[in-house]
Motif scaffolding. Structure first.
Motif, PDB file in Angstrom:
ATOM      1  N   ALA A 311       0.654  -1.261  -0.104  1.00 22.35           N
ATOM      2  CA  ALA A 311      -0.065   0.003  -0.073  1.00 22.35           C
ATOM      3  C   ALA A 311       0.846   1.281   0.006  1.00 22.35           C
ATOM      4  O   ALA A 311       0.501   2.213  -0.579  1.00 22.35           O
ATOM      5  CB  ALA A 311      -0.943  -0.004   1.266  1.00 22.35           C
ATOM      6  N   ALA A 312       1.906   0.950   0.749  1.00 22.11           N
ATOM      7  CA  ALA A 312       2.806   2.327   0.704  1.00 22.11           C
ATOM      8  C   ALA A 312       3.596   2.582  -0.586  1.00 22.11           C
ATOM      9  O   ALA A 312       3.689   3.817  -1.069  1.00 22.11           O
ATOM     10  CB  ALA A 312       3.907   2.272   1.874  1.00 22.11           C
ATOM     11  N   ILE A 313       4.018   1.444  -1.121  1.00 22.39           N
ATOM     12  CA  ILE A 313       4.388   1.557  -2.827  1.00 22.39           C
ATOM     13  C   ILE A 313       3.348   2.317  -3.648  1.00 22.39           C
ATOM     14  O   ILE A 313       3.686   2.933  -4.384  1.00 22.39           O
ATOM     15  CB  ILE A 313       5.020   0.390  -3.152  1.00 22.39           C
ATOM     16  CG1 ILE A 313       6.345  -0.057  -2.253  1.00 22.39           C
ATOM     17  CG2 ILE A 313       5.440   0.549  -4.559  1.00 22.39           C
ATOM     18  CD1 ILE A 313       6.768  -1.319  -2.616  1.00 22.39           C
ATOM     19  N   ALA A 314       2.096   1.886  -3.535  1.00 23.86           N
ATOM     20  CA  ALA A 314       1.151   2.266  -4.419  1.00 23.86           C
ATOM     21  C   ALA A 314       0.869   3.826  -4.341  1.00 23.86           C
ATOM     22  O   ALA A 314       0.766   4.279  -5.113  1.00 23.86           O
ATOM     23  CB  ALA A 314      -0.105   1.411  -4.337  1.00 23.86           C
ATOM     24  N   ALA A 315       0.909   4.060  -2.978  1.00 23.33           N
ATOM     25  CA  ALA A 315       0.865   5.508  -2.475  1.00 23.33           C
ATOM     26  C   ALA A 315       1.832   6.451  -3.071  1.00 23.33           C
ATOM     27  O   ALA A 315       1.561   7.503  -3.668  1.00 23.33           O
ATOM     28  CB  ALA A 315       0.354   5.702  -1.146  1.00 23.33           C
ATOM     29  N   ALA A 325      -5.005   8.850  -5.115  1.00 23.51           N
ATOM     30  CA  ALA A 325      -4.279   7.874  -4.274  1.00 23.51           C
ATOM     31  C   ALA A 325      -5.487   6.898  -4.231  1.00 23.51           C
ATOM     32  O   ALA A 325      -6.430   6.781  -4.227  1.00 23.51           O
ATOM     33  CB  ALA A 325      -4.662   8.572  -2.793  1.00 23.51           C
ATOM     34  N   PRO A 326      -4.607   5.572  -3.978  1.00 24.34           N
ATOM     35  CA  PRO A 326      -5.365   4.295  -4.275  1.00 24.34           C
ATOM     36  C   PRO A 326      -6.263   4.126  -3.037  1.00 24.34           C
ATOM     37  O   PRO A 326      -5.766   4.340  -1.873  1.00 24.34           O
ATOM     38  CB  PRO A 326      -4.552   3.184  -4.383  1.00 24.34           C
ATOM     39  CG  PRO A 326      -2.955   3.829  -3.721  1.00 24.34           C
ATOM     40  CD  PRO A 326      -3.217   5.226  -4.173  1.00 24.34           C
ATOM     41  N   THR A 327      -7.327   3.310  -3.133  1.00 23.27           N
ATOM     42  CA  THR A 327      -8.009   3.176  -1.807  1.00 23.27           C
ATOM     43  C   THR A 327      -7.800   1.742  -1.243  1.00 23.27           C
ATOM     44  O   THR A 327      -7.189   0.904  -1.826  1.00 23.27           O
ATOM     45  CB  THR A 327      -9.650   3.214  -2.192  1.00 23.27           C
ATOM     46  OG1 THR A 327      -9.872   2.095  -3.108  1.00 23.27           O
ATOM     47  CG2 THR A 327     -10.145   4.471  -2.774  1.00 23.27           C
ATOM     48  N   ASN A 328      -8.071   1.548   0.000  1.00 26.62           N
ATOM     49  CA  ASN A 328      -7.455   0.375   0.671  1.00 26.62           C
ATOM     50  C   ASN A 328      -8.812  -0.696   0.424  1.00 26.62           C
ATOM     51  O   ASN A 328      -9.866  -0.385   0.620  1.00 26.62           O
ATOM     52  CB  ASN A 328      -7.415   0.721   2.338  1.00 26.62           C
ATOM     53  CG  ASN A 328      -7.035  -0.450   3.040  1.00 26.62           C
ATOM     54  OD1 ASN A 328      -7.123  -1.418   2.450  1.00 26.62           O
ATOM     55  ND2 ASN A 328      -6.879  -0.357   4.318  1.00 26.62           N
ATOM     56  N   ASN A 329      -8.450  -1.827  -0.077  1.00 24.80           N
ATOM     57  CA  ASN A 329      -9.704  -2.737  -0.299  1.00 24.80           C
ATOM     58  C   ASN A 329     -10.377  -3.259   0.774  1.00 24.80           C
ATOM     59  O   ASN A 329     -11.412  -3.287   0.866  1.00 24.80           O
ATOM     60  CB  ASN A 329      -8.719  -3.940  -1.226  1.00 24.80           C
ATOM     61  CG  ASN A 329      -8.472  -3.427  -2.503  1.00 24.80           C
ATOM     62  OD1 ASN A 329      -8.895  -2.336  -3.192  1.00 24.80           O
ATOM     63  ND2 ASN A 329      -7.391  -4.135  -2.912  1.00 24.80           N
ATOM     64  N   ALA A 330      -9.678  -3.502   1.760  1.00 24.40           N
ATOM     65  CA  ALA A 330      -9.922  -3.780   2.988  1.00 24.40           C
ATOM     66  C   ALA A 330     -11.252  -2.858   3.750  1.00 24.40           C
ATOM     67  O   ALA A 330     -12.322  -3.357   4.001  1.00 24.40           O
ATOM     68  CB  ALA A 330      -9.385  -4.069   3.976  1.00 24.40           C
ATOM     69  N   SER A 331     -10.916  -1.549   3.323  1.00 26.93           N
ATOM     70  CA  SER A 331     -11.866  -0.695   4.026  1.00 26.93           C
ATOM     71  C   SER A 331     -13.173   0.071   2.904  1.00 26.93           C
ATOM     72  O   SER A 331     -13.756   0.758   3.424  1.00 26.93           O
ATOM     73  CB  SER A 331     -11.153   0.647   4.583  1.00 26.93           C
ATOM     74  OG  SER A 331     -10.329   1.273   3.772  1.00 26.93           O
ATOM     75  N   ALA A 332     -12.717  -0.439   1.653  1.00 31.09           N
ATOM     76  CA  ALA A 332     -13.564   0.002   0.587  1.00 31.09           C
ATOM     77  C   ALA A 332     -14.920  -0.605   0.760  1.00 31.09           C
ATOM     78  O   ALA A 332     -15.020  -1.824   1.083  1.00 31.09           O
ATOM     79  CB  ALA A 332     -12.912  -0.399  -0.763  1.00 31.09           C
ATOM     80  N   PRO A 333     -15.990   0.144   0.601  1.00 35.08           N
ATOM     81  CA  PRO A 333     -17.328  -0.474   0.622  1.00 35.08           C
ATOM     82  C   PRO A 333     -17.600  -1.626  -0.434  1.00 35.08           C
ATOM     83  O   PRO A 333     -17.173  -1.305  -1.604  1.00 35.08           O
ATOM     84  CB  PRO A 333     -18.396   0.663   0.365  1.00 35.08           C
ATOM     85  CG  PRO A 333     -17.495   1.837  -0.485  1.00 35.08           C
ATOM     86  CD  PRO A 333     -16.140   1.764   0.188  1.00 35.08           C
ATOM     87  N   LYS A 334     -18.268  -2.410  -0.047  1.00 36.15           N
ATOM     88  CA  LYS A 334     -18.455  -3.834  -0.890  1.00 36.15           C
ATOM     89  C   LYS A 334     -19.778  -3.402  -1.822  1.00 36.15           C
ATOM     90  O   LYS A 334     -20.727  -3.035  -1.189  1.00 36.15           O
ATOM     91  CB  LYS A 334     -18.978  -5.090  -0.136  1.00 36.15           C
ATOM     92  CG  LYS A 334     -17.807  -5.367   0.884  1.00 36.15           C
ATOM     93  CD  LYS A 334     -16.444  -5.644   0.361  1.00 36.15           C
ATOM     94  CE  LYS A 334     -15.307  -6.239   1.347  1.00 36.15           C
ATOM     95  NZ  LYS A 334     -14.266  -6.427   0.436  1.00 36.15           N
ATOM     96  N   THR A 335     -19.293  -3.602  -3.175  1.00 41.19           N
ATOM     97  CA  THR A 335     -20.502  -3.223  -4.005  1.00 41.19           C
ATOM     98  C   THR A 335     -20.987  -4.670  -4.650  1.00 41.19           C
ATOM     99  O   THR A 335     -20.424  -5.456  -4.833  1.00 41.19           O
ATOM    100  CB  THR A 335     -20.134  -2.316  -4.902  1.00 41.19           C
ATOM    101  OG1 THR A 335     -18.905  -2.923  -5.623  1.00 41.19           O
ATOM    102  CG2 THR A 335     -19.703  -0.787  -4.521  1.00 41.19           C
TER     103      THR A 335
END
Length: 381
Positions: A311-315, A325-335
């Motif tokens: 995540a740090a490298i992607a940011a 900025a990329p979103t954290n998949n773990a905290s992203a809302p499930k669609t």
């Protein structure tokens, strides 16, 4: 004049009239209720703290401790780079940490074990049986300590998350039951009502959140008459009543490890059926359980570190290239994502045809009652 028989009967009557008043005070004394002991008394003076042979424990706290225990009374914390010197925990850099800080890591926080009425009843039954058959003749402190070990296991991820699951774990095996009374025939004996009710009170308090702090994060114990092979590998906490209590040395024995939540789902409060398949069962060895926990913890920490690094490298890449900025998949809302339908399903309409609103009506409700509770005419229409 009275005959001999009448004289004997008259003498017996007079004797009984004389003896009855003499026995009344003693009878009234025996009929008095058993009041609780004065809290100001010493433990040896309290009735509820005494049991058969308890005088030995009050006279000599080290009674029945095997001679080959050596220095196990010293707290051998398995912290890398730390040593016990003069009662202090000294780190590799020479700084000293007090015993209070060390003990706080093994101080478990109180938790109430509450679920449905059925789960509460089963949990109380299982914990009462464990206290009764494991420490039925011990003082209250010994019974509370045994109850704490059972509930500590419920909260540890290495054990089942139910009280009955912990108590009867391994009872399906010929050997290896975690509590010997569940597989040695002790349950065939009818329990004493008085001692069962006493154990039930201790169990109810423990389930309500009362902590036996002297045993802390203990997950194992054994009687003072034996010395199991795993005792030197665990952290000795102390002797209470007829048992010696232990916790794991490493991270598995710290309070932070007891994170498993209790949500009920108690199985039947009875031993499991014996297994007949020859396949090897999961090891319940204390040392193996600790190794498995530590291995799982290290794996989880490595995966978390790897995820944080990615995540740090992607940011950083997004910042360098002026990208969002990329979103954290773990905290992203499930669609919701529509499934990938086959060609035949797509011909029938795909998502529109198979949506929940298009399901066939298989209810047994009469058509005239299906709209009960809804507006006949919506307000404002």
């Amino acid at each position: 004049m009275l005959n001999v028989r009448e004289r004997i009967l008259l003498g017996l009557l007079i004797f009984s009239l004389i003896m009855v008043p003499a026995t009344i005070p003693q009878a009234s004394l025996d009929a008095q209720p058993n009041n609780p002991s004065d809290p100001n008394l010493q433990p040896v003076e309290r009735a509820e703290e005494n049991f058969a042979g308890s005088a030995f424990y009050f006279i000599d706290p080290g009674y029945a401790i095997p001679q080959n225990y050596g220095d196990l009374a010293i707290d051998p914390l398995a912290e890398q780079g730390s040593n016990e010197i003069d009662g202090l925990l000294t780190d590799s850099d020479g700084s000293a940490a007090s015993r209070d800080q060390t003990a706080s890591a093994h101080l478990i926080h109180p938790v109430a074990f509450r679920a449905s009425l059925t789960d509460n009843s089963r949990a109380l039954q299982c914990l009462t049986s464990a206290i009764y058959y494991e420490a039925g003749l011990e003082p209250d402190a010994g019974q509370r300590a045994v109850a704490q070990v059972v509930l500590n296991r419920v909260r540890h991820p290495s054990y089942p998350r139910t009280v009955c699951g912990v108590v009867f774990q391994g009872s399906e095996r010929r050997t290896g039951c975690q509590f010997s009374y569940t597989c040695d025939g002790s349950l065939r004996r009818s329990p004493s009502k008085y001692h069962w009710n006493r154990a039930k009170k201790v169990a109810a308090l423990a389930l309500s959140g009362k902590i036996a702090s002297p045993v802390g994060t203990a997950t194992h114990y054994h009687t003072t008459e034996i010395y199991p092979y795993w005792a030197p590998s665990l952290r000795f906490l102390g002797t209470i009543g007829a048992h010696r209590f232990y916790s794991w040395k490493g991270s598995a024995g710290k309070a932070t490890a007891f994170s498993q939540a209790y949500r009920g789902g108690e199985p039947l409060p009875a031993p499991k059926p014996r297994r007949y398949d020859p396949s090897p069962a999961t090891s319940l060895d204390p040392i193996a359980l600790e190794k498995a926990y530590e291995a799982g913890r290290r794996k989880a920490e490595a995966e978390a570190a790897k995820s944080e690094k990615a995540a740090a490298i992607a940011a950083d890449n997004a910042r360098r290239h002026s990208l969002p900025a990329p979103t954290n998949n773990a905290s992203a809302p499930k669609t919701y994502q529509a499934p990938s339908y086959s060609k035949q399903a797509l011909k029938k309409g795909g998502e529109e045809a198979f949506a929940g609103q298009k399901l066939p009506n298989v209810s047994q409700i009469k058509p005239e009652y299906r709209n009960a509770g809804s507006w006949k005419t919506k307000p404002g229409s």
